[in-house]
Design an enzyme around this catalytic site. Structure first.
Site, PDB file in Angstrom:
ATOM      1  N   ASP A 164      -2.160  -4.675 -18.380  1.00 35.49           N
ATOM      2  CA  ASP A 164      -1.171  -3.591 -18.428  1.00 35.49           C
ATOM      3  C   ASP A 164      -1.080  -2.956 -19.822  1.00 35.49           C
ATOM      4  O   ASP A 164       0.019  -2.693 -20.318  1.00 35.49           O
ATOM      5  CB  ASP A 164       0.211  -4.123 -18.000  1.00 35.49           C
ATOM      6  CG  ASP A 164       0.200  -4.649 -16.569  1.00 35.49           C
ATOM      7  OD1 ASP A 164      -0.545  -4.112 -15.738  1.00 35.49           O
ATOM      8  OD2 ASP A 164       0.942  -5.608 -16.285  1.00 35.49           O
TER       9      ASP A 164
ATOM     10  N   HIS B 168       2.215   0.872 -12.916  1.00 34.88           N
ATOM     11  CA  HIS B 168       2.954  -0.361 -13.220  1.00 34.88           C
ATOM     12  C   HIS B 168       4.452  -0.062 -13.208  1.00 34.88           C
ATOM     13  O   HIS B 168       4.891   0.940 -13.782  1.00 34.88           O
ATOM     14  CB  HIS B 168       2.527  -0.905 -14.586  1.00 34.88           C
ATOM     15  CG  HIS B 168       3.186  -2.202 -14.919  1.00 34.88           C
ATOM     16  ND1 HIS B 168       2.777  -3.402 -14.354  1.00 34.88           N
ATOM     17  CD2 HIS B 168       4.241  -2.489 -15.710  1.00 34.88           C
ATOM     18  CE1 HIS B 168       3.566  -4.366 -14.796  1.00 34.88           C
ATOM     19  NE2 HIS B 168       4.453  -3.840 -15.618  1.00 34.88           N
TER      20      HIS B 168
ATOM     21  N   GLY C 261       0.776  -1.238   0.000  1.00 37.92           N
ATOM     22  CA  GLY C 261       0.000   0.000   0.000  1.00 37.92           C
ATOM     23  C   GLY C 261       0.805   1.284   0.000  1.00 37.92           C
ATOM     24  O   GLY C 261       0.286   2.336   0.386  1.00 37.92           O
TER      25      GLY C 261
ATOM     26  N   LEU D  17      -8.846  -7.854 -13.676  1.00 34.24           N
ATOM     27  CA  LEU D  17     -10.234  -7.385 -13.632  1.00 34.24           C
ATOM     28  C   LEU D  17     -11.027  -8.031 -14.763  1.00 34.24           C
ATOM     29  O   LEU D  17     -10.510  -8.263 -15.855  1.00 34.24           O
ATOM     30  CB  LEU D  17     -10.275  -5.868 -13.797  1.00 34.24           C
ATOM     31  CG  LEU D  17      -9.638  -5.065 -12.658  1.00 34.24           C
ATOM     32  CD1 LEU D  17      -9.511  -3.604 -13.051  1.00 34.24           C
ATOM     33  CD2 LEU D  17     -10.458  -5.204 -11.376  1.00 34.24           C
TER      34      LEU D  17
ATOM     35  N   MET E  28      -3.330  -6.912  -7.265  1.00 35.27           N
ATOM     36  CA  MET E  28      -2.751  -8.031  -8.001  1.00 35.27           C
ATOM     37  C   MET E  28      -3.820  -9.042  -8.417  1.00 35.27           C
ATOM     38  O   MET E  28      -3.696 -10.233  -8.148  1.00 35.27           O
ATOM     39  CB  MET E  28      -1.680  -8.702  -7.147  1.00 35.27           C
ATOM     40  CG  MET E  28      -0.508  -7.788  -6.861  1.00 35.27           C
ATOM     41  SD  MET E  28       0.083  -6.971  -8.351  1.00 35.27           S
ATOM     42  CE  MET E  28       1.706  -6.450  -7.851  1.00 35.27           C
TER      43      MET E  28
ATOM     44  N   ASN F 189      -4.050   2.748 -13.258  1.00 37.72           N
ATOM     45  CA  ASN F 189      -3.130   1.791 -12.645  1.00 37.72           C
ATOM     46  C   ASN F 189      -1.718   2.348 -12.677  1.00 37.72           C
ATOM     47  O   ASN F 189      -1.390   3.181 -13.518  1.00 37.72           O
ATOM     48  CB  ASN F 189      -3.179   0.472 -13.426  1.00 37.72           C
ATOM     49  CG  ASN F 189      -2.328  -0.615 -12.790  1.00 37.72           C
ATOM     50  OD1 ASN F 189      -2.293  -0.753 -11.569  1.00 37.72           O
ATOM     51  ND2 ASN F 189      -1.616  -1.374 -13.600  1.00 37.72           N
TER      52      ASN F 189
ATOM     53  N   ASN G  60       1.891   3.037  -2.603  1.00 38.21           N
ATOM     54  CA  ASN G  60       1.349   3.995  -3.572  1.00 38.21           C
ATOM     55  C   ASN G  60       0.081   4.653  -3.025  1.00 38.21           C
ATOM     56  O   ASN G  60      -0.112   5.869  -3.164  1.00 38.21           O
ATOM     57  CB  ASN G  60       1.074   3.314  -4.915  1.00 38.21           C
ATOM     58  CG  ASN G  60       2.304   3.286  -5.798  1.00 38.21           C
ATOM     59  OD1 ASN G  60       2.710   4.306  -6.340  1.00 38.21           O
ATOM     60  ND2 ASN G  60       2.935   2.117  -5.909  1.00 38.21           N
TER      61      ASN G  60
HETATM   62  C1  GAR Z   1       4.096  -1.316  -7.056  1.00 40.52           C
HETATM   63  O1  GAR Z   1       5.441  -1.392  -7.455  1.00 40.52           O
HETATM   64  C2  GAR Z   1       3.193  -1.310  -8.267  1.00 40.52           C
HETATM   65  O2  GAR Z   1       3.718  -0.603  -9.355  1.00 40.52           O
HETATM   66  C3  GAR Z   1       3.096  -2.778  -8.569  1.00 40.52           C
HETATM   67  O3  GAR Z   1       2.985  -3.393  -7.312  1.00 40.52           O
HETATM   68  C4  GAR Z   1       3.668  -2.601  -6.347  1.00 40.52           C
HETATM   69  C5  GAR Z   1       2.713  -2.315  -5.222  1.00 40.52           C
HETATM   70  O4  GAR Z   1       3.351  -1.633  -4.195  1.00 40.52           O
HETATM   71  N1  GAR Z   1       1.977  -3.066  -9.406  1.00 40.52           N
HETATM   72  C6  GAR Z   1       1.990  -3.976 -10.374  1.00 40.52           C
HETATM   73  O5  GAR Z   1       2.944  -4.681 -10.622  1.00 40.52           O
HETATM   74  C7  GAR Z   1       0.702  -4.068 -11.165  1.00 40.52           C
HETATM   75  N2  GAR Z   1       0.898  -4.834 -12.368  1.00 40.52           N
HETATM   76  P1  GAR Z   1       2.533  -0.827  -3.116  1.00 40.52           P
HETATM   77  O6  GAR Z   1       1.483  -1.807  -2.566  1.00 40.52           O
HETATM   78  O7  GAR Z   1       3.550  -0.471  -2.069  1.00 40.52           O
HETATM   79  O8  GAR Z   1       1.905   0.362  -3.779  1.00 40.52           O
END
Ligand code: GAR
Length: 203
Positions: free
Chosen positions: A144, A108, A12, A92, A89, A106, A14
């Site tokens: 993506d 990525h 979490g 959808l 993760m 999103n 982001n």
């Molecule tokens: C982040 O690096 C995000 O970009 C990635 O998961 C991580 C979540 O971190 N998302 C993906 O790979 C989606 N395809 P967070 O929970 O600390 O935000």
């Protein structure tokens, strides 16, 4: 005030960066609800600590369409304007994506279209790229693959490990995701084919 619905599955960070940017006034919006498909996601605990509405909705053993319908019901109940995936993760369903056209974003951790899917930073590092980065994009029905809102490039250094590279990419994620949400909420953009084109001032 525009209302965000955050979907997450894990750490979490982001989401926390977005919440912090709202708190200090960098982003004008409010987080209406945070939903996790993993009840033990640390991101949910952060949401609770911030006094936000946090919903744990386990996706274990639930069919994709059924689960997404439950999520959509919660988002709609909270009158969400924009769905913000923050480390969500779970793929959808098409029905969910079609329900919120150009209203799901999103983040990525790669320069898309390179390295979609899981563990993008490791994929990029192992591939040997010299420039990595991250992408904020709209979500369409493929993995993506939706229109790109913002990207940030991160050089790969000789001394990097996949972990040190991931950490520097994450710093950029936190910057561009808030900025991308701000741009989207401003409404000052058009979609031309796949291109998200910002409107320029005429006067
Ligand atoms: C982040 O690096 C995000 O970009 C990635 O998961 C991580 C979540 O971190 N998302 C993906 O790979 C989606 N395809 P967070 O929970 O600390 O935000």
């Amino acid at each position: 005030m525009k209302r965000l619905g955050v979907l997450l599955s894990g750490r979490g960070s982001n989401f926390e960066a977005i919440a912090q940017n709202i708190r200090v006034g960098v982003l004008e919006a409010e987080i209406a609800v945070v939903i996790s498909n993993r009840p033990d996601a640390p991101g949910l605990e952060i949401a609770r600590q911030l006094g936000l509405k946090a919903v744990a909705l386990s996706s274990k053993g639930v069919g994709r369409e059924d689960f997404d319908q439950q999520v959509a019901a919660i988002l709609d109940e909270h009158k969400v304007d924009l769905v913000v995936l923050a480390g969500y993760m779970r793929l959808l369903s098409g029905a969910f994506v079609r329900r919120y056209p150009l209203r799901i974003v999103n983040i990525h951790p790669s320069l898309l279209p390179a390295f979609p899917g899981l563990d993008a930073q490791h994929q990029a590092f192992d591939y040997g790229v010299k420039v990595a980065g991250c992408t904020a994009h709209f979500v369409d029905e493929h993995l993506d693959s939706g229109p790109i809102i913002l990207q940030s490039a991160v050089p790969v250094l000789e001394a990097d490990t996949a972990e040190s590279l991931s950490a520097r990419i994450l710093v950029e994620e936190h910057h561009i995701y808030t900025e991308a949400i701000r741009l989207v909420l401003s409404g000052r953009w058009n979609l031309e084919g796949r291109r998200v084109v910002m409107q320029t001032d005429v006067n």
